[in-house]
Design a protein around this motif. Sequence first.
Motif, PDB file in Angstrom:
ATOM      1  N   ILE A 217       0.853  -1.182   0.000  1.00  0.00           N
ATOM      2  CA  ILE A 217       0.000   0.000   0.000  1.00  0.00           C
ATOM      3  C   ILE A 217       0.886   1.227   0.000  1.00  0.00           C
ATOM      4  O   ILE A 217       1.823   1.329   0.802  1.00  0.00           O
ATOM      5  N   SER A 219       1.129   5.194   0.609  1.00  0.00           N
ATOM      6  CA  SER A 219       0.408   6.269   1.299  1.00  0.00           C
ATOM      7  C   SER A 219       1.401   7.338   1.724  1.00  0.00           C
ATOM      8  O   SER A 219       2.436   7.019   2.332  1.00  0.00           O
ATOM      9  N   HIS A 256      -4.482  -0.496   8.324  1.00  0.00           N
ATOM     10  CA  HIS A 256      -4.768  -0.465   6.898  1.00  0.00           C
ATOM     11  C   HIS A 256      -3.667   0.199   6.089  1.00  0.00           C
ATOM     12  O   HIS A 256      -3.623   0.095   4.880  1.00  0.00           O
ATOM     13  N   GLN A 257      -2.733   0.923   6.742  1.00  0.00           N
ATOM     14  CA  GLN A 257      -1.664   1.579   6.007  1.00  0.00           C
ATOM     15  C   GLN A 257      -0.449   0.671   5.820  1.00  0.00           C
ATOM     16  O   GLN A 257       0.550   1.065   5.241  1.00  0.00           O
ATOM     17  N   ARG A 279      -3.464   4.430  -1.721  1.00  0.00           N
ATOM     18  CA  ARG A 279      -4.453   4.920  -0.749  1.00  0.00           C
ATOM     19  C   ARG A 279      -4.799   6.382  -0.988  1.00  0.00           C
ATOM     20  O   ARG A 279      -5.962   6.778  -0.937  1.00  0.00           O
ATOM     21  N   TYR A 321      -9.598   2.233  -2.288  1.00  0.00           N
ATOM     22  CA  TYR A 321      -9.601   2.424  -0.837  1.00  0.00           C
ATOM     23  C   TYR A 321     -10.946   2.901  -0.302  1.00  0.00           C
ATOM     24  O   TYR A 321     -11.328   2.569   0.821  1.00  0.00           O
ATOM     25  N   THR A 322     -11.666   3.668  -1.112  1.00  0.00           N
ATOM     26  CA  THR A 322     -12.979   4.163  -0.683  1.00  0.00           C
ATOM     27  C   THR A 322     -14.125   3.504  -1.450  1.00  0.00           C
ATOM     28  O   THR A 322     -15.293   3.838  -1.227  1.00  0.00           O
ATOM     29  N   GLU A 324     -14.873  -0.255  -2.174  1.00  0.00           N
ATOM     30  CA  GLU A 324     -14.600  -1.696  -2.120  1.00  0.00           C
ATOM     31  C   GLU A 324     -15.838  -2.485  -2.547  1.00  0.00           C
ATOM     32  O   GLU A 324     -16.233  -3.468  -1.922  1.00  0.00           O
TER      33      GLU A 324
END
Length: 342
Positions: A217, A219, A256-257, A279, A321-322, A324
């Motif tokens: 991921i 970020s 989640h990161q 992300r 990420y937003t 799903e």
Amino acid sequence: MKKLNLSVIMAVLVVMLAACSSPNNTAGTDGNANANAATEATNTPEATTVEITDVHGTVTVPVNPKNVVALDNRTFETLASWGIELAAVPKGVMPADSPYVADENVQDIGNHGEPKLEIIAAVEPELVIVGQRFSNFYEDIKKLVPNAAVIDLTFDVSEEAGAPGENLVNGLKQATTTLGQIFDKNDEAKQLTADLDQAIEKAKSAYNGTDKVMSIIVSGGDIGFSAPHSGRVWGPLYDIFGWTAALEVAESSTDHQGDEISVEAIAQSNPDWLLVLDRDAAINSTEEKVPAQDVIDNAPALQNTAAVTAGNIVYAPNDTYTNESLQTFIEVFNNIAEAFAK
């Protein structure tokens, strides 16, 4: 002799008349019965409610409800594709290109960090769809709108659940089927779940069974390790597709990161494939963002890995990420299938 013949003839005529009239009467009766049955079938009212099962039990939900509030980021794209109007959504944790974000008539609840729950009550909903990030507010919302149906479509894909891959697939299907029942989109829901199954089979067939897979991921310009079997996107896929992990971590973080694994450690595992989730690309922000591809391209430690050398990199859709949704995972699986098959 003539009298006898006349009597016989009269008897025969009576029998014939009876025989002719009887079928006509029967047919008329049957015809009336069929007509009545058809009329009753036509006049049978359509169901106005449906019983659905969520993580809390059985809930009676109105069919095609008015003033719907949706809070589950796994549902937004599905609802939009079906043309479902919403009264309020959390625009702060939605893809920027969602039609609900641009629609000024759709109220903004904010995000799950500091949601404006009072807006839910203000729109007087018949249905509130809770799930995932907003699941912690389920009881608060029920108290806030006691006359509304409140459903929670959350499903657990964590490693602790025991079967994250199976839970992801079944959860996506069940949520989509439930929405189809509520909004009278059963055929559309059935097609979506069939498309998901097809995409899964394609991705399974494309994997050679030996290549080492690494998921990460990106970020804030940093590269974080996304552990197998853990997390909301990449983790469950190791179970679904039987991938060989380039790096296993016994006690992985659920952050989640990404886990605190250095880029050097990622490089040393020398993956054959890199799966990347950006992300920042999915978050509405005025801050300057560095695209995940630029971060990967400019990470010296990764340049000699088998994955980068061969160009074996699969990027998740920017809004993953937003968003799903089932549609997002269909896209992810099809992208994986196409890349792995080359």
